[in-house]
Write a protein that holds these residues in place. Structure first.
Motif, PDB file in Angstrom:
ATOM      1  N   ILE A 275      55.827  94.653  54.028  1.00  0.00           N
ATOM      2  CA  ILE A 275      55.818  93.350  53.369  1.00  0.00           C
ATOM      3  C   ILE A 275      54.414  92.772  53.360  1.00  0.00           C
ATOM      4  N   SER A 276      53.696  92.933  54.490  1.00  0.00           N
ATOM      5  CA  SER A 276      52.347  92.393  54.599  1.00  0.00           C
ATOM      6  C   SER A 276      51.397  93.071  53.615  1.00  0.00           C
ATOM      7  N   GLN A 277      51.563  94.406  53.458  1.00  0.00           N
ATOM      8  CA  GLN A 277      50.675  95.146  52.572  1.00  0.00           C
ATOM      9  C   GLN A 277      50.887  94.786  51.105  1.00  0.00           C
ATOM     10  N   LYS A 278      52.108  94.344  50.763  1.00  0.00           N
ATOM     11  CA  LYS A 278      52.385  93.959  49.383  1.00  0.00           C
ATOM     12  C   LYS A 278      51.671  92.669  48.993  1.00  0.00           C
ATOM     13  N   GLY A 279      51.287  91.881  50.008  1.00  0.00           N
ATOM     14  CA  GLY A 279      50.567  90.647  49.719  1.00  0.00           C
ATOM     15  C   GLY A 279      51.410  89.562  49.107  1.00  0.00           C
ATOM     16  N   GLU A 280      52.704  89.564  49.452  1.00  0.00           N
ATOM     17  CA  GLU A 280      53.587  88.529  48.905  1.00  0.00           C
ATOM     18  C   GLU A 280      53.089  87.139  49.293  1.00  0.00           C
ATOM     19  N   ASN A 281      53.116  86.254  48.316  1.00  0.00           N
ATOM     20  CA  ASN A 281      52.790  84.850  48.578  1.00  0.00           C
ATOM     21  C   ASN A 281      51.468  84.664  49.311  1.00  0.00           C
ATOM     22  N   ASP A 282      50.448  85.444  48.893  1.00  0.00           N
ATOM     23  CA  ASP A 282      49.157  85.300  49.558  1.00  0.00           C
ATOM     24  C   ASP A 282      48.276  84.262  48.865  1.00  0.00           C
ATOM     25  N   PHE A 283      48.843  83.543  47.903  1.00  0.00           N
ATOM     26  CA  PHE A 283      48.081  82.514  47.201  1.00  0.00           C
ATOM     27  C   PHE A 283      47.913  81.280  48.095  1.00  0.00           C
ATOM     28  N   GLY A 284      46.876  80.491  47.812  1.00  0.00           N
ATOM     29  CA  GLY A 284      46.608  79.301  48.599  1.00  0.00           C
ATOM     30  C   GLY A 284      47.319  78.074  48.059  1.00  0.00           C
ATOM     31  N   LEU A 285      47.341  77.046  48.892  1.00  0.00           N
ATOM     32  CA  LEU A 285      47.935  75.777  48.484  1.00  0.00           C
ATOM     33  C   LEU A 285      47.149  75.208  47.307  1.00  0.00           C
ATOM     34  N   PHE A 286      47.860  74.823  46.247  1.00  0.00           N
ATOM     35  CA  PHE A 286      47.292  74.256  45.022  1.00  0.00           C
ATOM     36  C   PHE A 286      46.458  75.256  44.217  1.00  0.00           C
ATOM     37  N   SER A 287      46.604  76.543  44.513  1.00  0.00           N
ATOM     38  CA  SER A 287      46.005  77.559  43.653  1.00  0.00           C
ATOM     39  C   SER A 287      46.812  77.645  42.355  1.00  0.00           C
ATOM     40  N   LYS A 288      46.301  78.384  41.360  1.00  0.00           N
ATOM     41  CA  LYS A 288      47.022  78.512  40.096  1.00  0.00           C
ATOM     42  C   LYS A 288      48.389  79.150  40.302  1.00  0.00           C
ATOM     43  N   ALA A 289      48.439  80.174  41.164  1.00  0.00           N
ATOM     44  CA  ALA A 289      49.724  80.842  41.418  1.00  0.00           C
ATOM     45  C   ALA A 289      50.709  79.882  42.091  1.00  0.00           C
ATOM     46  N   PHE A 290      50.189  79.087  43.025  1.00  0.00           N
ATOM     47  CA  PHE A 290      51.074  78.123  43.702  1.00  0.00           C
ATOM     48  C   PHE A 290      51.596  77.091  42.711  1.00  0.00           C
ATOM     49  N   LEU A 291      50.713  76.554  41.894  1.00  0.00           N
ATOM     50  CA  LEU A 291      51.121  75.524  40.942  1.00  0.00           C
ATOM     51  C   LEU A 291      52.107  76.071  39.915  1.00  0.00           C
ATOM     52  N   ARG A 292      51.912  77.361  39.525  1.00  0.00           N
ATOM     53  CA  ARG A 292      52.814  77.964  38.556  1.00  0.00           C
ATOM     54  C   ARG A 292      54.216  78.119  39.144  1.00  0.00           C
ATOM     55  N   ARG A 293      54.285  78.492  40.396  1.00  0.00           N
ATOM     56  CA  ARG A 293      55.586  78.714  41.028  1.00  0.00           C
ATOM     57  C   ARG A 293      56.195  77.446  41.609  1.00  0.00           C
TER      58      ARG A 293
END
Length: 529
Positions: A275-293
């Protein structure tokens, strides 16, 4: 749920309700009992503070706190609470839920006692000292919001998770009830031992010197339940979701939950590494990925909590003024200082007993049946209806024959606040965000709520004097209606695992951490399109 889901997390999701769940509710809930007591007990004694420290010698009128002092005394704890929610919410994700949990409780104990020991050479310095300690009391209270909600959500199973989190928050109702009861008991005891003549006989004598002990005892009592809970809070293990998903220690998570759930749970370091190697949810708070999700859900949880607390805290903190305006509590000049404390305490106790406490427990009973979205929409809707029903024919309610009807209608707004958004705004942010950002996002949502509470505490103080109780109630009705609209941004989380809600188990569907997953978006839709 992902196929490679850790067994320890799956065990938590499907675990039967056990004694430990109820223990966790009591341990976390006693923090909220203390929170509510400390935040609302000040409204019981503000009129007494005015009589004690601001009564003009020889005047025929009882003393009262100046508007700016009253607003500060009532609202400064909310400033501290807002700061504490942001700080301790972030710290809970960085250091772990348990390590931070004890800090908040001890801060509450120390500052409750210190508030009651406020000192100074003159009234201004006493009020300044009181405000200083109440700020830091609020700071500790603020940490309890994200930590208690997150801990309970991460311990609970997915079938009854909503009820468990709501039960923790429902202890707030007992805290409000206890505040009124303590005020009744303390004021009655002092009235019996130190009787004062009626106000018309001697204005100065109607405030016996011993009355200074009354408000201090009421304020300091809040330290007792928090102190009694400290030992048990420190014995709680760290949540498995934090230990496994954030601290990356599957062995410790399995060991902790084996003791808690009384079942054998195997450590799965290989799966955790995958799970760690997949990098799930490795985005930061208020990053584009976070805001999109999570951007719209965060906006929904923060905005609805903000709107709710404008109305809820206005009603709680200034119900004594509203009841005086309609004549349910007599004018100050007709009774002694201790009699006034007794009557205000009795009014708060009756409201809490008849509407506030039942409302919380209706939510506990129905939240996993009706769902969070339905209860929140329903609560905001009926709060709007009853506010307008009080405000539009306001002069009708001020007639002596109709005062009981006003109290009943006013009580119903409290009932639907608590069988509604006052509970659900606390529950949902603890469920829909990733584990490593869960406490932070709950803290942001709760801080938005306390910003609303500050608007209510400071704004109502001046609005009531500026354009009257009736127009203020109309404004609060409009605020509640806006809450109905913004609830449409809040996802439904009933019956889903935390990992499904946050997207932490989405790799089985072939999406990456940076690609928005359409299935999750569809699952979380709360309004038909």
């Amino acid at each position: 749920m992902a196929k490679d889901q850790l067994q320890v997390l799956n065990a938590l999701d499907v675990a039967k309700t056990q004694w430990y769940h109820f223990t966790a509710i009591v341990i976390a809930g006693m923090g909220f009992f203390t929170d509510a007591y400390d935040l609302f007990c000040i409204s019981l004694v503000t009129k007494l503070l005015g009589r004690l420290y601001y009564q003009v010698e020889g005047s025929k009128d009882p003393g009262s706190l100046p508007s700016n002092v009253s607003a500060a005394v009532n609202g400064v704890a909310f400033c501290g609470t807002l700061s504490g929610q942001l700080f301790f919410g972030w710290l809970g994700d960085k250091m772990g839920r348990k390590r931070v949990y004890g800090m908040t409780l001890m801060l509450m104990v120390i500052c409750s006692i210190a508030s009651g020991l406020s000192f100074g050479k003159d009234p201004k310095s006493v009020m300044a000292t009181l405000c200083f300690f109440r700020f830091w009391l609020g700071f500790g209270i603020g940490g309890d919001y994200p930590l208690s909600a997150t801990i309970m959500s991460e311990y609970a199973n997915k079938k009854t998770r909503g009820a468990f989190i709501a039960a923790v928050f429902a202890m707030q109702g007992f805290g409000i009830l206890a505040g009124g009861m303590v005020a009744i008991i303390v004021s009655t005891a002092f009235r019996a031992k130190f009787p004062a003549p009626a106000y018309e006989v001697d204005a100065a004598a109607s405030v016996v010197p011993e009355a200074d002990y009354v408000w201090r005892i009421i304020v300091m009592f809040g330290a007792l339940p928090a102190l009694l809970t400290y030992y048990w809070r420190m014995k709680m293990p760290e949540t498995a979701r934090y230990t496994a998903l954030v601290a990356k220690n599957a062995k410790q998570a399995a060991a902790d939950m084996s003791k808690v759930l009384q079942v054998a749970v195997e450590a799965e370091p290989v799966i955790l590494e995958q799970i760690s190697q997949k990098g799930e949810n490795d985005f930061g708070l208020f990053s584009k990925a976070f805001l999109r999700r999570h951007g719209l859900p965060l906006l929904g949880t923060a905005s609805t909590w903000f709107l709710l607390d404008i109305a809820f805290y206005s009603q709680n903190l200034f119900q004594k003024d509203i009841f005086t305006a309609i004549g349910w509590i007599p004018k100050a000049k007709t009774m002694s200082a201790l009699e006034e404390v007794f009557r205000i305490g009795r009014a708060q106790t009756l409201i809490a007993l008849c509407s506030t406490v039942p409302g919380y427990w209706f939510t506990v009973a129905f939240i996993d049946k009706l769902g969070r979205f339905v209860i929140q929409i329903m609560g905001f809707f009926f709060m709007t209806v009853f506010m307008f029903a009080l405000a539009i024919p306001y002069h009708h309610w001020t007639l002596p024959a109709n005062r009981l009807g006003f109290v009943v209608m006013y009580s119903l707004t409290f009932f639907f606040a608590n069988f509604g958004p006052n509970a659900t705004t606390f529950v949902v942010p603890a469920e829909i965000f990733p584990a490593r950002l869960r406490s932070t996002c709950h803290g942001i949502s709760a801080a938005a709520g306390k910003a609303g509470a500050m608007v209510g505490a400071f704004g109502f103080q001046y609005a009531e004097k500026g354009f009257g109780v009736r127009n203020t109630l109309i404004v609060l009705g409009v605020v509640n209606f806006l809450g109905v609209l913004f609830t449409c941004l809040v996802p439904e989380s009933k019956g889903k695992s935390l990992e499904d809600l946050s997207g932490e188990g989405e790799e089985e569907n072939g999406t990456t951490a940076t690609e928005p997953k359409q299935l999750v978006s569809h699952e979380l839709r709360t309004v038909p399109v």
